[in-house]
Design an enzyme around this catalytic site. Structure first.
Site, short mmCIF file in Angstrom:
data_model
loop_
_atom_site.label_atom_id
_atom_site.label_comp_id
_atom_site.label_asym_id
_atom_site.label_seq_id
_atom_site.Cartn_x
_atom_site.Cartn_y
_atom_site.Cartn_z
N CYS A 9 0.82 -1.21 0.00
CA CYS A 9 0.00 0.00 0.00
C CYS A 9 0.86 1.26 0.00
O CYS A 9 1.93 1.30 0.61
CB CYS A 9 -0.88 0.03 1.24
SG CYS A 9 -1.86 -1.46 1.42
N ARG B 283 5.07 0.20 -6.08
CA ARG B 283 5.01 -0.67 -4.89
C ARG B 283 4.06 -1.84 -5.09
O ARG B 283 4.11 -2.80 -4.33
CB ARG B 283 4.56 0.15 -3.67
CG ARG B 283 5.52 1.27 -3.33
CD ARG B 283 4.87 2.28 -2.41
NE ARG B 283 4.75 1.79 -1.06
CZ ARG B 283 5.62 2.05 -0.09
NH1 ARG B 283 6.66 2.81 -0.34
NH2 ARG B 283 5.44 1.58 1.11
N TRP C 171 -2.85 -2.72 -1.59
CA TRP C 171 -2.45 -4.10 -1.92
C TRP C 171 -3.18 -4.98 -0.93
O TRP C 171 -2.89 -4.96 0.27
CB TRP C 171 -0.93 -4.23 -1.77
CG TRP C 171 -0.36 -5.52 -2.24
CD1 TRP C 171 -0.05 -5.86 -3.53
CD2 TRP C 171 0.01 -6.64 -1.42
NE1 TRP C 171 0.48 -7.13 -3.56
CE2 TRP C 171 0.52 -7.63 -2.28
CE3 TRP C 171 -0.05 -6.91 -0.05
CZ2 TRP C 171 0.98 -8.85 -1.82
CZ3 TRP C 171 0.40 -8.13 0.41
CH2 TRP C 171 0.91 -9.09 -0.48
N ASN D 16 -1.42 1.42 5.67
CA ASN D 16 -0.52 0.42 5.09
C ASN D 16 -0.10 -0.49 6.23
O ASN D 16 0.38 -0.01 7.24
CB ASN D 16 0.70 1.14 4.49
CG ASN D 16 1.79 0.17 4.07
OD1 ASN D 16 1.56 -1.03 3.95
ND2 ASN D 16 2.99 0.69 3.85
N GLY D 17 -0.32 -1.81 6.08
CA GLY D 17 0.05 -2.73 7.15
C GLY D 17 -1.14 -3.60 7.54
O GLY D 17 -2.09 -3.75 6.77
N GLU E 111 17.83 -17.09 -8.88
CA GLU E 111 17.40 -15.73 -9.26
C GLU E 111 16.71 -15.77 -10.63
O GLU E 111 15.68 -15.12 -10.86
CB GLU E 111 18.62 -14.79 -9.26
CG GLU E 111 18.46 -13.46 -9.98
CD GLU E 111 17.52 -12.47 -9.31
OE1 GLU E 111 16.93 -12.80 -8.25
OE2 GLU E 111 17.34 -11.38 -9.87
N GLU F 87 8.07 -14.51 -11.34
CA GLU F 87 7.34 -13.33 -10.88
C GLU F 87 6.81 -12.48 -12.01
O GLU F 87 5.74 -11.88 -11.86
CB GLU F 87 8.13 -12.52 -9.84
CG GLU F 87 9.26 -11.68 -10.30
CD GLU F 87 9.95 -10.93 -9.16
OE1 GLU F 87 9.28 -10.40 -8.27
OE2 GLU F 87 11.19 -10.87 -9.17
N HIS G 182 18.98 -35.87 -8.05
CA HIS G 182 18.34 -36.33 -6.81
C HIS G 182 16.85 -36.00 -6.78
O HIS G 182 16.24 -36.02 -5.72
CB HIS G 182 19.04 -35.73 -5.59
CG HIS G 182 20.48 -36.13 -5.51
ND1 HIS G 182 20.88 -37.40 -5.19
CD2 HIS G 182 21.62 -35.42 -5.76
CE1 HIS G 182 22.20 -37.47 -5.21
NE2 HIS G 182 22.67 -36.27 -5.57
O1 M6R Z 1 13.45 -4.28 -0.92
P1 M6R Z 1 14.04 -5.64 -0.67
O2 M6R Z 1 15.30 -5.87 -1.41
O3 M6R Z 1 14.19 -5.94 0.80
O4 M6R Z 1 12.99 -6.65 -1.25
C1 M6R Z 1 13.16 -8.03 -1.09
C2 M6R Z 1 12.28 -8.81 -2.03
O5 M6R Z 1 10.92 -8.50 -1.79
C3 M6R Z 1 12.61 -8.55 -3.48
O6 M6R Z 1 13.95 -8.84 -3.78
C4 M6R Z 1 11.69 -9.39 -4.40
O7 M6R Z 1 11.99 -10.74 -4.27
C5 M6R Z 1 11.83 -8.91 -5.84
N1 M6R Z 1 10.54 -8.70 -6.40
C6 M6R Z 1 12.56 -9.87 -6.70
O8 M6R Z 1 12.63 -9.45 -8.02
#
Ligand code: M6R
Length: 607
Positions: free
Chosen positions: A2, A27, A74, A98-99, A479, A486, A502
């Site tokens: 949010c 965000r 969100w 937010n939260g 990664e 995502e 495995h």
């Molecule tokens: O702001 P941060 O680096 O702490 O965020 C951590 C993860 O939420 C962030 O790396 C997330 O996995 C990304 N969307 C990956 O692309």
């Protein structure tokens, strides 16, 4: 997650709030809304989906008033509908949040018993009705808000306006960031400095437990016990101009192409090209004396931390534990006296990583944050911070911030190694020279864009994809899988190449692309053998390698993209770029929302 904006202004508030909400779009959100004070009454407009829907509502039924609050939601409690969109409230008060208000069910039951009729499924409405109840019982807005804050448990950033108080806004912070902006005869509130950048650069951050009254006279801050406190006004470095897409189709594409500059800017903070040595900022611990190091982070930042573990253990011989932050707290790890920790985060606001930070400090560990946003909660609360110089990252998928994290971790590993005497000055010079070549090599990797796009056309047809790597390229395989999942919504797994036999080898058939990170070097022969095992079972091998590796892999791989020959140390930084590019092209081909993929938020400020 949010986004919150508030304005006590001199001109029409709704268009300014809408514009600031656009700057918080990165965000991630699924509905939005604005409330303003119109002739002393609260009025609001809300819409499900993108801000363009809210803009259309505002165009059809404009919202006058110079004071107001806005929100991008969100969804956590309650579906992402217009009915559940913020602001929430009553005729007396309107709230954005937010939260999560964790005791919302208990509060709701209590308020319903007092006659409050709820309209939504949200936890936020319980807070709004708690304030409303206090107002109805005769409290003034400040008292009503302060009393409600004492009853609400959980994490929040909140902003609220009150009927009959057209020049006042009250805001609060507990576990989610919030900033107050000072304009010329105007005041603002925002989730971050980026939201407020075109309005003002003079910012004061609320600290944990703070609440503030924002009006024409400025801002008055109070702590959790309602004692007046001073919060420093700083000039934020965030510029209003830095967030355009330029000629790129997506922020992610732009950010991918910023790799050479970002890596150069980050590395030159910590490397001296003349002496070929590493200069670290003052650290909160002595690396020579540290018995053990804990690394904790989330998502891509955690994967960067995993690469850091390999480097730090190899170069500095410090035993390193690495945990995702959401698990770290609950594992109850024994932490040594004199121990130290590294937290890695782009935003510096991720709730799980912040919780890890607080636990680490409670257990007397010295905490160093590797963070991209210098004014973030993490940078301020850690014992020390080493900055990545990636600039604002708007695409939800982390790209340049991830490689910048790797660059910083590589410098830390060298610096720690020197401090402990586990590497020589010659080693330091050699490794530094390797890192200094990284920005140039990154530019060469980006030149492979057309080949990676062609590979993406094949990968886009798949339902499942495997990424394989060994050593420091194992986290990069993860990664690659994370990035593909995502933004393209294709199921993918990142595996240690040697672990495939495995279990995951059972998945392999002619429909599953097996994407390997397989440059020449000490791990090459073993990884190539694992790939042949996959090829023998009909797997479609696609490889990122160098010219030496290509000679061997071309015999059985369907596609080989040849990257510069860079050596072991910098390989993870340079292999992160093509897997991110691949995910980007797959997502574009699949027509997904690349910069704001479904269900995701850039900065995850709830646990
Ligand atoms: O702001 P941060 O680096 O702490 O965020 C951590 C993860 O939420 C962030 O790396 C997330 O996995 C990304 N969307 C990956 O692309």
């Amino acid at each position: 997650m949010c986004g919150i904006v508030g304005v006590v202004g001199r001109e029409s508030a709704a268009p300014r709030i809408l514009e600031a909400l656009r700057r918080l779009e990165y965000r991630g959100y699924d509905s939005a809304g604005i409330a303003t004070l119109v002739n002393g009454y609260i009025d609001r407009r809300r819409a499900e989906g993108k801000l363009s829907n809210l803009a259309a509502v505002l165009e059809a039924t404009p919202l006058p008033g110079t004071t107001g609050i806005g929100h991008t939601r969100w969804a956590t409690h309650g579906a992402p509908t217009e009915r559940n969109a913020h602001p929430h409230g009553t005729l007396r008060v309107s709230v954005v949040h937010n939260g999560i208000i964790e005791n919302h069910a208990e509060l709701r039951a209590e308020l319903e018993a007092k006659g409050q009729a709820f309209e939504t499924d949200t936890d936020t409405e319980t807070f709004a009705r708690l304030v409303d109840q206090n107002l109805a019982e005769g409290m003034a807005p400040e008292q009503a808000a302060a009393a409600a804050l004492k009853r609400a448990h959980g994490a929040y950033a909140l902003a609220m306006v009150f009927a009959g108080h057209p020049r006042t806004l009250i805001c609060a912070r507990q576990g989610a960031p919030l900033a107050v902006g000072y304009g010329e005869g105007e005041m603002f509130v925002g989730s971050d400095a980026l939201a407020l950048a075109p309005l003002t650069r003079r910012i004061a951050y609320l600290e944990e437990g703070d609440w503030a009254v924002v009006d024409d006279a400025g801002a008055r801050f109070f702590d959790l016990q309602d004692r007046p406190v001073q919060r420093e006004i700083r000039l934020t470095a965030v510029s209003g101009a830095a967030t355009g897409k330029g000629n790129y189709r997506h922020f992610m594409e732009k950010e991918l192409h910023e790799h050479p500059v970002v890596l150069g800017d980050t590395l030159t903070q910590y490397l001296d090209p003349m002496t070929r040595s590493v200069t670290l900022p003052p650290l909160p611990f002595d690396p020579a004396a540290v018995p053990r190091l804990t690394i904790s982070a989330c998502g891509s930042a955690f994967l960067a931390g995993l690469v850091g573990r390999y480097w730090i253990e190899q170069l500095a011989r410090i035993p390193v534990d690495a945990d995702v932050a959401s698990e770290f707290r609950y594992r109850e790890p024994p932490l040594p006296e004199g121990g130290a920790a590294l937290l890695v985060s782009q935003s510096g606001e991720t709730a799980d990583t912040m919780a890890a930070l607080r636990l680490l400090k409670e257990r007397r560990q010295k905490v160093l944050a590797v963070v991209n946003v210098p004014e973030s909660s993490m940078a301020r609360e850690a014992d020390g911070a080493v900055l990545t110089v990636a600039g604002p990252e708007i695409g939800v998928a982390s790209t340049k911030a991830f490689t910048a994290q790797l660059a910083v971790l590589a410098c830390l590993a060298i610096g720690f190694g020197r401090a402990r005497g586990t590497i020589s000055a010659e080693d330091e010079a050699r490794l530094t020279a390797t890192l200094l070549e990284v920005p140039g090599h990154a530019a060469m990797v980006l030149e492979r864009d057309a080949e990676i796009r062609a590979m993406a056309a094949e990968v886009a047809k798949a339902r499942d994809v495997l990424f394989l790597g060994r050593g420091t390229l194992f986290p990069i395989a993860m990664e690659g899988a994370l990035k593909l999942k995502e933004i393209s919504y294709i199921h993918a797994e990142g595996y240690a190449a040697g672990e495939m036999k495995h279990g995951p080898i059972a998945l392999i058939d002619s429909a599953v692309p097996v994407i390997s990170l397989c440059p020449s070097g000490p791990m090459f022969e073993k990884t190539a053998s694992n790939l042949q095992e996959a090829a023998a079972r009909g797997g479609r091998i696609m490889a990122f390698t160098d010219d030496l590796g290509a000679a061997r892999l071309k015999a059985f791989a369907e596609r080989v993209v040849v990257l510069p020959r860079v050596g072991d140390f910098s390989a993870p930084i340079l292999h992160a770029i093509p897997v991110q590019l691949l995910a980007y092209h797959v997502a574009v081909l699949k027509g997904t929302d690349v910069d704001q993929p479904r269900n995701l938020a850039k900065s995850v400020t709830v646990e």
